[in-house]
Write a protein that holds these residues in place. Structure first.
Motif, mmCIF file in Angstrom:
data_model
loop_
_atom_site.group_PDB
_atom_site.id
_atom_site.type_symbol
_atom_site.label_atom_id
_atom_site.label_comp_id
_atom_site.label_asym_id
_atom_site.label_seq_id
_atom_site.Cartn_x
_atom_site.Cartn_y
_atom_site.Cartn_z
ATOM 1 N N ARG A 248 3.687 -6.698 -3.315
ATOM 2 C CA ARG A 248 3.594 -6.736 -1.859
ATOM 3 C C ARG A 248 2.701 -7.911 -1.468
ATOM 4 N NH1 ARG A 248 4.903 -2.109 1.377
ATOM 5 N NH2 ARG A 248 6.124 -0.630 0.136
ATOM 6 N N ARG A 266 -0.755 -6.426 -5.372
ATOM 7 C CA ARG A 266 -0.811 -6.509 -3.919
ATOM 8 C C ARG A 266 -1.617 -7.745 -3.531
ATOM 9 N NH1 ARG A 266 2.372 -3.090 -5.094
ATOM 10 N NH2 ARG A 266 2.507 -0.966 -4.247
ATOM 11 N N THR A 284 -5.165 -5.950 -6.979
ATOM 12 C CA THR A 284 -5.259 -6.037 -5.528
ATOM 13 C C THR A 284 -6.031 -7.295 -5.166
ATOM 14 O OG1 THR A 284 -5.210 -3.634 -5.218
ATOM 15 C CG2 THR A 284 -6.123 -4.956 -3.420
#
Length: 346
Positions: A248, A266, A284
């Motif tokens: 993402r 992410r 992340t």
């Protein structure tokens, strides 16, 4: 479906589109952009870097795009605005003949399924294949040799350059630009190992691209294993970038050439990843993170800022010496710790 070779605008029209202050003949017609040195009377030049001011006084351009503080040195008509480079970007789109509004039409050599939903003024080039259940918004352009798989949706104003592959079940937002050779929605790299051989895991998710996304040539965005791979709005992806399944990426992030992002990572909003950056999987990366070129990221980054790894190029002789020293660092650290301990005890 033929596009005009050139487009013409008056300086007054350009000033209105840019919100610029015009000094000069608003009726003068121009048909392109060029540098200060090379521009002729029918072209617009720009000054976005002070190092080019030396060329301003001798320019033959029809007009120059510049900041008001440099107006006095300009011998020709001028378009004054605070950010000339942004103005140049906007004008470049006006003068690019390939970005002219599509006229619409399906080439007779295209293969389009009977139930495809076509918006207004959609163009489909020769040898394109569009499978069942596809929806194309208004003014979508599908270049020669493109493939759009079953059930995919392409948003209004998007443009697929020749030989783009959009696999089944992919959603592309409005005004996207997909360059030649990119593949959106191929299978992610998913396999289970039984100790002797690999067993493929079917990739059941899709890919969702937001609005105003650009994907460079020969880049790949893999479909998700279960959930979708999601690319946010206004994300800019350079050529030869690999984005693995279930990644993402947040809005307004930019990825330079040869970035590789492993699965399920992410990446936040407003990030910039330099050329050759690698992100390990299941990480992340927070908002506002910049990673400089050729860096390898193996741990999550939660604070905004600039991050780097690796070393710059040097002579081979120096690199070989440093490589030897690098292998000695652990021994040096232990010896230093012993010396510090002795110092505290003595």
């Amino acid at each position: 479906m033929k596009h005009p070779v050139t487009r013409e605008f008056t300086l007054a029209e350009l000033a209105e589109r840019l919100g610029a202050h015009l000094e000069g003949d608003g009726g003068r017609r121009v048909r392109g952009l060029a540098t200060l040195r090379e521009a002729g009377p029918d072209q617009v030049a720009f000054v976005a870097n002070r190092s080019y001011l030396k060329d301003l006084s001798a320019t033959r351009a029809g007009a120059v795009l510049l900041q008001p503080e440099h107006a006095a040195a300009c011998p020709v008509a001028r378009l004054e605005l605070a950010n000339p480079y942004l103005g140049y970007a906007q004008l470049s789109q006006l003068f690019d003949p390939i970005l002219a509004p599509p006229r619409g039409g399906i080439h007779p050599a295209a293969v389009v399924a009977d139930d495809v939903v076509l918006g207004e003024r959609v163009e489909v080039g020769p040898n394109a294949v569009i499978e069942a259940g596809v929806e194309l918004g208004d003014e979508v352009v599908v270049g020669a040799g493109c493939f759009i798989g079953a059930g995919s949706r392409i948003g209004a104003g998007s443009r697929l350059h020749p030989n783009v592959t959009v696999c089944h079940g992919v959603v592309v937002g409005a005004r996207a630009i997909l360059h030649s050779g990119c593949v959106i929605g191929a299978d992610g790299f998913g396999f289970a190992h039984d100790g002797g051989r690999w067993h493929k895991i079917a990739q059941l998710g899709g890919v969702v691209l937001g609005d105003d996304v650009e994907v460079g040539s020969c880049s790949s965005i893999d479909r998700g294993a279960l959930d979708d791979t999601v690319i946010g709005n206004d994300v800019k992806i350079d050529s030869q970038v690999q984005i693995a399944h279930n990644v993402r990426i947040g809005d307004h992030t930019a990825l330079a050439g040869c970035v590789g992002i492993a699965g399920s990572t992410r990446v936040g909003r407003n990030c910039m990843l330099g050329g050759g950056v690698g992100l390990a999987g299941h990480l992340t990366i927070g908002d506002g993170v910049q990673v400089t070129g050729m860096s390898l990221v193996t741990n999550s980054i939660h604070e905004p800022g600039v991050y780097s790894s690796g070393t710059g190029a040097m002579t081979n002789a120096l690199w070989r010496k440093n490589a030897v020293r690098f292998k000695q660092l652990d021994d040096f650290a232990r010896r230093l710790a012993r010396l510090e301990k002795r110092g505290r005890e003595g």
